[in-house]
Design an enzyme around this catalytic site. Structure first.
Site: not given
Ligand code: GLU
Length: 288
Positions: A25, A23, A260-262
């Site tokens: 994002t 994704s 995680a990306k976040r």
């Protein structure tokens, strides 16, 4: 539209068709990279085909610069694909945002079969009403508030949920984790397949694409095991043969938290800019 389940279409010498479904994002981190590398290796070892799919349905979070970055970073890593948004292929388009007609058709079929009901609950409503605690990376079990709703409420946008039979048990054999079994009410409940903003939810879009693109094995992270159970219910409801499953262990940081990306996990981009050699990064990533 011709619809066939996994394993029936030609793909490489063996018929194996794998996929990478990032994704866009954010920038890819080492966790994604290892999963994608394993997916790539499994396809190559089997003389199969790799499909790159751009999961860009979340228009609020997806950005074109991240699509470009994921393609560049995957190539840097040494991952190759035969079909994808940048190279085309027999199942184009490979951007989910260009495949709405396929999702609408599957949604219409599920609705006609009585598998869905409209739901007015917001995420917050569901979280508040959920009685059991749920894992941080999964959705709470839906308490069934709107189960008897027949028609969408006039003038209000609503989501659509897949109705899971009470006590349903989904069992499957995973290539990495062995025998798996998940239960309605304990591991999952009725889940959203169509969002109030008119976009298919992840589970539906993913199943439609994996089926229509003839994917024979889905390789993904272990955090998605319960999602796979939900997706198996969709494969069955739509009359499609489900692919084989291979859920890779997650990469964790020094505190045992998964990347995680976040969380600003070290991105491939940063590693690359710091002069990391892709082969050195891959070294040590072994299957399972
Ligand atoms: N785009 C999804 C993700 O990045 C795909 C997950 C999957 O089905 O493999 O989480």
């Amino acid at each position: 539209m011709e619809v066939r389940g996994g394993g029936l279409r030609a793909g490489g010498e063996s018929g194996y068709r794998g996929r990478l479904a990032p994704s866009p994002t954010g920038l890819l981190h080492q966790g994604h990279a290892r999963t994608f590398w394993i997916a790539h290796q499994r396809a190559r070892e089997r003389g199969g085909v790799v499909v790159l799919r751009n999961d860009d349905l979340d228009s609020g979070r997806c950005r074109p610069e991240f699509v470009r970055a994921m393609i560049e970073d995957l190539r840097w890593l040494g991952v190759t694909w035969e079909e994808g948004p940048d190279v085309g292929g027999p199942h184009a388009p490979y951007d989910q945002s260009g495949r709405m007609a396929c999702y609408r058709e599957a949604f219409g079929r599920l609705r006609e079969m009585g598998c869905l009901y409209p739901c007015r609950c917001s995420r917050q409503d569901v979280r508040r009403a959920a009685s059991a605690p749920h894992p941080e990376d999964d959705e709470p079990i839906y308490p069934g508030t709107c189960r008897d709703l027949k028609e969408p409420p006039p003038g209000r946008s609503c989501s659509w949920r897949f109705r899971v039979e009470a006590g349903a048990r989904v069992a499957f054999e995973d290539g990495a984790c062995g025998a798996q079994a998940f239960l309605e009410g304990r591991d999952f409940g009725d889940f959203v397949v169509w969002r109030p903003d008119g976009v298919p939810a992840y589970h539906l879009a993913c199943v439609v694409d994996d089926a229509l693109m003839g994917i024979t094995e889905v390789v993904r992270g272990q955090d998605l095991l319960r999602s796979t159970a939900r997706q198996i219910l969709l494969f069955r409801a739509l009359g499609w043969r489900e692919p084989c499953w291979y859920h890779c262990p997650l990469v964790t940081d020094e505190h045992g938290h998964r990347l995680a990306k976040r969380h600003d996990a070290l991105s491939l981009r940063t590693l690359r800019e710091r002069g990391t050699v892709a082969a050195a990064l891959r070294c040590g990533w072994t299957e399972g």
